[in-house]
Write an enzyme that holds these catalytic residues in place. Structure first.
Site, PDB file in Angstrom:
ATOM      1  N   ASP B  36      45.127  39.805  15.322  1.00 38.95           N
ATOM      2  CA  ASP B  36      45.306  40.940  16.228  1.00 38.95           C
ATOM      3  C   ASP B  36      43.980  41.485  16.762  1.00 38.95           C
ATOM      4  O   ASP B  36      43.967  42.403  17.570  1.00 38.95           O
ATOM      5  CB  ASP B  36      46.059  42.081  15.528  1.00 38.95           C
ATOM      6  CG  ASP B  36      47.562  41.924  15.673  1.00 38.95           C
ATOM      7  OD1 ASP B  36      47.983  40.903  16.246  1.00 38.95           O
ATOM      8  OD2 ASP B  36      48.304  42.805  15.220  1.00 38.95           O
ATOM      9  N   ASP B 299      36.531  43.404  65.155  1.00 42.34           N
ATOM     10  CA  ASP B 299      37.098  42.722  63.993  1.00 42.34           C
ATOM     11  C   ASP B 299      38.290  43.470  63.453  1.00 42.34           C
ATOM     12  O   ASP B 299      39.358  42.924  63.242  1.00 42.34           O
ATOM     13  CB  ASP B 299      36.045  42.676  62.868  1.00 42.34           C
ATOM     14  CG  ASP B 299      35.107  41.500  63.048  1.00 42.34           C
ATOM     15  OD1 ASP B 299      35.517  40.555  63.745  1.00 42.34           O
ATOM     16  OD2 ASP B 299      34.000  41.560  62.511  1.00 42.34           O
ATOM     17  N   GLY B 434      43.533  34.214  55.790  1.00 42.47           N
ATOM     18  CA  GLY B 434      44.916  33.971  56.163  1.00 42.47           C
ATOM     19  C   GLY B 434      45.001  33.416  57.574  1.00 42.47           C
ATOM     20  O   GLY B 434      45.736  32.473  57.853  1.00 42.47           O
ATOM     21  N   MET B 435      44.188  33.966  58.480  1.00 45.52           N
ATOM     22  CA  MET B 435      44.179  33.534  59.872  1.00 45.52           C
ATOM     23  C   MET B 435      43.727  32.090  59.999  1.00 45.52           C
ATOM     24  O   MET B 435      44.315  31.297  60.726  1.00 45.52           O
ATOM     25  CB  MET B 435      43.240  34.460  60.661  1.00 45.52           C
ATOM     26  CG  MET B 435      43.153  34.166  62.127  1.00 45.52           C
ATOM     27  SD  MET B 435      44.733  34.464  62.903  1.00 45.52           S
ATOM     28  CE  MET B 435      44.550  36.192  63.253  1.00 45.52           C
TER      29      MET B 435
END
Lengths: 459, 513
Positions: B36, B299, B434-435
């Site tokens: 633990d 941007d 992503g783009m």
């Protein structure tokens, strides 16, 4: 000229205040090994958080394991255990449809005395999926011993071995109503290999390491009729009187006992196939039990040693200290002594002198062969005391858990994480180099840093 | 019982241990079974801590079940007292000791008679509180203990410092970017001419707690850890506190204005005049932080109306949601937190900043929400990062629980003006990635994998028999290609045309791969 070495090993026992992984960590590799299984760990958030942190990213690959997280109502018995487990297992059946569900009992189920063994058969008939119960808890066991408890439990589920003459054992279906389906229970025989009794190997190895060992034995005309565990639960090997079994890992003493006492198998007590020396001794022992004369083993071993020369040059005369946390320590020490290292201390969580007898004997003979004294073996070590000894002895390498690795490195002590030995392929002739690659890595890395003047960086 | 694959917040004792081991020279003794003590592993690995984590376990094993701990806990506490001479030993209950129902308080009382260290029992119940709540409580408990002790000895220091000063409360080990945030906060306060009285628990000494009331006010950067302590100090010593998290430009300005208010309560008497930070705020916003300019730039214009989801602890999830919505014009489809105990505050904070609020500890619910919302980017914990991977949605990690890569060596605060720069980078990089992916899809990608493998493996002269082929397939994908090439190279060298398993492993041994 011979140097007198101490013949009998010195066993010591300390306070047991040491760091290791909880045995439930075995689900990490067992769920991957047994492809159609599902592991349900019945415990608390503490267990879950450990698995999640110790196993890192594996959790995200849609694991076939989960926690049955106990809540206050479960502890105070406000909720009915059976009903709760039934609900969860039905959901698992619906989502994953496994061939077996393994319940891992934890400290909490021990303390509140949840009768898992009693509930499992009932629920098993109710939901139609075999339920295996293993108590892999931190009250009784350390790290790799978790696998031992699981395999010991699975041993009871292996089909009964039948004498290949075709006689049917009528009681079999009665005794084992939950036989995995789709298997004959007969160890099939093929021609071409020596006629020896069936041999089942136990211990969970990655499938490539397992087939490498199969191959080594095949070279001696020995056929491995099955592995415990197999790749799938439905392919468990058949066991029974007349079946020989041999372990591949040093932490499987309960499994060995269960195989002998409950399934009446013959245990071949051998050193473990870790390192070329261990692998050779392991094969030789199996051959000797079957009355087979091993062929070409010596050349094979020498060839592997030859292959390791560059690493051996690095290790010769260096000292090593095992803090102890995974029970592989005796075998690894024996191999490293054979590599020319000096072992100061072998810490080990638990020492089964009977199951490890072959390995201990080989350690002893390796020590006298290499003319070094037998190292002290410390069972249930005390990490605080060990660190004092490490500082005093200043070993070239300390093999230790992750809790101590970085602090030790900061104090200028070369360290290797012991956990890596359990997750890397270290068995057989083929993997000897990988094993030394692990051991020498801190030495090689620190070698390239040594002229930079920042060895001791503790704050 | 609850079926759980993953949890956002850890068990209570982890929180207690995080606070105890953040202080200097404080040792924690856990009443726990073997295995633990993995906080030591997390601290040593994730934080790359150079020192041994001051946590030991007083082992609970079979004997303890049979006969009770008896003298064991006391002996362990006394042993640590002698070995390491800590100022304080925190006896820490775990899930195991909670159900054993041993009288730990009694052990602690007896141990404190024979030890030089102070000994206290952490007042946390495993089944009632989680990691964060436990950390909050333990910190308050330690501060209360030492305040009372100092008062008893007449050593409590309630004289305000001559110059304005503050305590920073809640910086702890294994906290998300806490070290960097602490440095940034100190810098911010220094800019404002405010001294740091104390930082607790990280790096603090318990002996110094008696000097906490010397500060003019307290700062609680994170809601999860430190709020209870701040409230205690307010009640006990009338110390005001600032609990606005200085994350993002708007909230950092709000934070500074609150600081100004607390300082001006005393400033006329102490400094002779009131302070005014407005020009500082303007200057930082316009020139030090690039985030304000970024939100004006082209941007950021391209991010307008893009959808994101946010999930994390209350502090980070709430702040990031506000940054996205009001500072970048991004639409937050859903914001959520796993801190169920603080749901009310979270709801109230985010009214008007997001379409939907999700309060859950169940990661599958979060996954379903993300799948349903279909955002262009996710800002969440490591769990959301993996959900994003599966759904092919980029993710920026903004909150614990985290992995080692979220303990960067470089300077990465989330708070203050440098923090706004870091957040802007994180947000922008998540969306552009992503783009890029999207464009690759549109033009069929420029994946050259096939071409490469063909030129590297011309296996026409060689045959793999079925056994070796299936063996090859068992080898993990990321090394399979290399093993295949090496084996074929080896086979050609040896003049072998039929590749069997033996050849495969002989090649491995020979080529040392």
């Amino acid at each position: 000229m011979s140097i007198k070495t101490i013949e009998t090993p010195i066993f010591e026992c300390e306070t047991g205040n040491y760091h290791t992984f909880c045995p439930i960590s075995c689900v990490a590799w067992l769920y991957q090994k047994i492809e159609d299984s599902f592991f349900l760990v019945i415990g608390t958030k503490t267990c879950g958080y450990f698995l999640q942190n110790a196993l890192g990213v594996m959790i995200f690959a849609e694991p076939r394991y989960a926690m049955a997280e106990l809540e206050e109502g479960d502890i105070s018995a406000k909720l009915n255990d059976y009903e709760e487990l039934r609900r969860l297992c039905l959901r698992i059946r619906k989502d994953r449809n496994p061939s077996v569900i393994v319940w891992i009992g934890t400290c909490t189920t021990e303390i509140i005395k949840m009768d898992l063994e009693g509930m499992a058969p009932k629920l098993e008939t109710e939901i139609g999926i075999p339920i295996v119960v293993a108590r892999a808890n931190g009250l009784d066991y350390a790290f790799t011993q978790g696998e031992d408890t699981v395999l010991a439990a699975v041993t009871h589920r292996c089909p009964e071995h039948r004498i290949p003459s075709g006689k049917q054992c009528k009681t079999e279906q009665k005794l084992f109503p939950n036989l995995p389906t789709g298997q004959t229970g007969v160890n099939s025989w093929e021609g071409g290999l020596n006629n020896h009794p069936p041999l089942v190997l136990f211990g969970s190895l990655p499938s490539t390491a397992a087939s490498q060992l199969n191959l080594e034995l095949k070279r001696q005309s020995i056929r491995v009729s099955g592995w415990l565990p197999a790749q799938r639960y439905t392919e468990l090997p058949s066991l029974g009187e007349g079946v020989y079994v041999c372990g591949v890992n040093p932490f499987l003493s309960r499994t060995a006992t269960t195989l002998m006492r409950r399934r009446r198998c013959e245990l071949i007590g051998a050193p473990f196939p870790i390192g070329p020396d261990g692998t050779r001794a392991w094969i030789e022992k199996i051959c000797s039990v079957f009355g087979i004369k091993p062929e070409g083993l010596e050349e094979r071993e020498n060839q592997v040693w030859n292959n390791l020369r560059d690493y051996l040059d690095l290790l010769r005369g260096k000292s090593v200290f095992f803090m102890g946390d995974n029970l592989l320590e005796i075998s690894l020490s024996r191999f490293l002594i054979r590599c020319g290292m000096i072992v100061y201390e072998i810490g080990i969580p638990y020492m089964d002198e009977r199951y490890q007898a072959g390995e201990l004997a080989l350690l002893r003979s390796t020590c006298s062969k290499m003319r070094i004294p037998m190292p002290r073996i410390v069972e249930k070590p005390d990490n605080y005391n060990q660190m004092q000894r490490v500082r005093e002895l200043e070993p070239d390498l300390a093999i230790t858990g992750m809790a101590h690795a970085n602090p030790s490195e900061a104090r200028g002590i070369n360290t290797k994480w012991s956990v890596e030995f359990t997750f890397a392929q270290i068995h057989g002739f083929t993997n000897a180099r990988d094993l030394l690659e692990l051991v020498t890595r801190p030495l090689r890395r620190n070698d390239s840093l040594k002229n930079l003047g920042w060895t001791n960086l503790s704050v | 019982m609850k079926l759980a694959y993953w949890m956002y917040a850890g068990p209570a004792h982890i929180g207690t241990l995080r606070v105890a081991s953040s202080f200097k020279n404080v040792h924690a003794v856990m009443h726990a079974p073997l295995g633990d003590d993995y906080l030591n592993v997390m601290r040593s690995m994730l934080e790359r801590e150079r020192d041994f984590t001051p946590v030991t376990a007083s082992m609970v094993d079979r004997h303890v079940l049979a006969r009770g701990s008896q003298e064991r806990v006391i002996n362990n506490i006394n042993r640590k007292d002698k070995e390491q001479r800590p100022d304080l030993i925190v006896s820490t209950p775990t899930c195991t000791s909670s159900i054993l129902q041993e009288d730990l308080q009694n052990f602690v009382d007896r141990a404190s008679l024979s030890s030089n260290s102070d000994v206290i029992l952490a007042d946390v119940n495993h089944y009632r509180v989680n990691e964060l709540e436990a950390a909050d409580r333990t910190l308050e408990q330690i501060v209360r203990y030492y305040s009372n002790k100092a008062r008893g000895q007449g050593a409590l220091n309630q004289c305000l410092t001559d110059k304005p000063s503050a305590n920073i409360i809640g910086i702890s080990t294994l906290g998300f970017h806490n070290q960097h945030d602490c440095r940034e906060l100190k810098r911010l306060l220094r800019d404002l001419g405010i001294g740091i009285n104390q930082v607790i628990p990280e790096g603090g000494f318990v002996g110094d707690i008696r000097n906490l009331p010397k500060a003019w006010f307290n700062i609680v950067p994170y809601r999860e850890i430190g709020l209870m302590t701040a409230m205690y100090l307010e009640k006990e010593f009338g110390m005001p506190y600032v609990s606005v998290t200085p994350m993002g430009i708007v909230d950092t300005a709000e934070f500074i204005r609150q600081v100004q208010k607390h300082i001006n309560a005393w400033a006329p008497a102490s400094l002779g005049e009131k302070v005014d930070y407005e020009s500082y705020i303007d200057n930082q916003t316009e020139s030090v932080s690039q985030a304000a300019w970024f939100s004006r730039s082209i941007d950021c214009q391209n991010l307008t109306g893009k959808k994101a989801v946010v999930f994390g602890d209350t502090t980070h999830a709430a702040s990031i949601t506000k940054v996205l919505a009001q500072e970048m014009g991004i639409r937050v489809g859903c914001a959520g937190t796993y801190c169920k105990h603080d749901a009310e505050w979270f709801n109230e904070q985010l009214q008007g900043f997001c379409d939907e609020i999700l309060i859950t500890e169940d990661h599958t619910e979060v996954g379903d929400m993300i799948a349903r919302t279909e955002p262009s980017a996710i800002f969440g914990t490591q769990m959301e990062r993996h959900i994003g991977k599966r759904l092919a949605i980029p993710c920026g990690v903004i909150s614990a629980p985290v992995h080692i890569q979220n303990f960067p060596l470089g300077y990465r605060p989330f708070l203050g003006y440098e923090g706004t720069n870091q957040i802007a980078d994180l947000v922008y990089n998540s969306f552009t990635l992503g783009m890029e992916d999207h464009l690759l899809d549109l033009f069929g990608g420029h994946d050259t994998k096939e071409v490469i493998t063909e030129s590297l493996s011309t296996g026409e002269d060689l045959t793999w028999n079925p056994d070796s082929k299936s063996e090859l397939n068992k080898i993990p994908g990321f090394v399979r290609g290399r093993i295949k090439r090496n084996t074929e190279k080896f086979a050609r060298q040896k003049g072998v045309t039929n590749i069997t398993i033996d050849v495969l492993y002989a090649a491995k041994e020979a080529l040392n791969t």
